[in-house]
Design an enzyme around this catalytic site. Structure first.
Site, mmCIF file in Angstrom:
data_model
loop_
_atom_site.group_PDB
_atom_site.id
_atom_site.type_symbol
_atom_site.label_atom_id
_atom_site.label_comp_id
_atom_site.label_asym_id
_atom_site.label_seq_id
_atom_site.Cartn_x
_atom_site.Cartn_y
_atom_site.Cartn_z
ATOM 1 N N CYS A 125 22.920 32.134 -52.115
ATOM 2 C CA CYS A 125 22.062 33.253 -52.508
ATOM 3 C C CYS A 125 20.645 32.944 -52.061
ATOM 4 O O CYS A 125 20.115 31.875 -52.362
ATOM 5 C CB CYS A 125 22.114 33.443 -54.025
ATOM 6 S SG CYS A 125 20.838 34.573 -54.645
ATOM 7 N N CYS A 182 18.010 32.194 -55.055
ATOM 8 C CA CYS A 182 17.974 31.012 -55.920
ATOM 9 C C CYS A 182 18.740 29.833 -55.338
ATOM 10 O O CYS A 182 18.829 28.787 -55.967
ATOM 11 C CB CYS A 182 18.529 31.341 -57.306
ATOM 12 S SG CYS A 182 20.329 31.618 -57.307
ATOM 13 N N CYS A 202 24.117 38.017 -57.919
ATOM 14 C CA CYS A 202 24.125 36.581 -58.203
ATOM 15 C C CYS A 202 24.087 36.341 -59.703
ATOM 16 O O CYS A 202 23.273 36.926 -60.412
ATOM 17 C CB CYS A 202 22.921 35.929 -57.529
ATOM 18 S SG CYS A 202 22.709 34.185 -57.940
ATOM 19 N N CYS A 247 20.402 34.425 -60.509
ATOM 20 C CA CYS A 247 19.090 35.070 -60.425
ATOM 21 C C CYS A 247 19.174 36.597 -60.471
ATOM 22 O O CYS A 247 18.140 37.255 -60.521
ATOM 23 C CB CYS A 247 18.351 34.627 -59.163
ATOM 24 S SG CYS A 247 19.027 35.299 -57.630
ATOM 25 N N CYS A 266 31.826 42.779 -49.739
ATOM 26 C CA CYS A 266 31.053 43.256 -48.580
ATOM 27 C C CYS A 266 29.593 42.922 -48.861
ATOM 28 O O CYS A 266 28.944 43.566 -49.687
ATOM 29 C CB CYS A 266 31.239 44.768 -48.428
ATOM 30 S SG CYS A 266 30.277 45.490 -47.091
HETATM 31 ZN ZN LIG Z 1 20.711 33.889 -56.835
#
Ligand SMILES: [Zn+2]
Length: 189
Positions: free
Chosen positions: A98, A101, A156, A159, A176
């Site tokens: 991600c 984060c 996520c 975060c 996706c």
């Molecule tokens: Zn994150």
């Protein structure tokens, strides 16, 4: 560019299957008509929900660390233009994190190599993502042919940044994901 590569555990998803998917075709239309960051109807939970995320930042901090496009995608739920991120065609082994984060979100071994322009996976890393209800988003059409059913949004779990969607394709649910919301760490050779 290859449309598929030999990965024994990859689901039998063909490009034809993707093209035939009303959900993804509609998603492509949605991406092509993007630029809705200021659209008040295009709301996401990512920065307005009250979930207790482990990583939190002020809106000013998010804007400072992300480009405008990344901010619109990760914090406002926009969808990137197809093939705008090179990660759609990344074929090396490694881990996708991600961008908000650095959490390990996806492993390349679960990547589905398709040429639609986003980053597809059959699975996230365990406990890496949460889902929201995205919709209705008229320009995405609807996977079930029912205008009252919204798409599943993926963000996520650490975060809260918007990553993409779960879409049913050829009878399989796939992630996706916007390449702009990810960083890629290639495995050691
Ligand atoms: Zn994150």
């Amino acid at each position: 560019m290859p449309e598929t590569k030999a990965i024994s555990h990859t689901l039998p998803l063909s490009r034809r299957a993707f093209v035939a998917s009303s959900a993804l075709s509609a998603l492509a239309i949605g991406a092509a008509t993007q630029a809705r960051a200021s659209d008040p109807h295009h709301r996401r939970l990512t920065h307005t929900d009250d979930f207790d995320y482990a990583v939190t930042r002020s809106d000013e901090e998010w804007r400072a660390m992300l480009t405008q496009d990344e901010y619109d995608i990760m914090r406002r739920g926009n969808t990137e233009f197809p093939k705008s991120s090179p990660l759609w065609n990344e074929q090396r082994n490694g881990l996708y994190h991600c961008k908000g984060c650095d959490l390990e979100a996806y492993d390349a071994r679960w990547k589905v190599p398709l040429d639609k322009g986003w980053v597809f996976f059959t699975h996230s890393q365990t406990n890496a993502v949460l889902t929201g209800i995205d919709g209705p988003v008229a320009e995405y059409g609807n996977a079930m042919g029912d205008s009252t059913i919204a798409h599943v949004e993926v963000h996520c779990r650490r975060c809260g940044c918007h990553l993409g969607h779960l879409l049913p394709v050829d009878g399989h649910q796939v992630h996706c994901i916007n390449g702009a919301a990810l960083t890629f760490e290639a495995a050691a050779a």
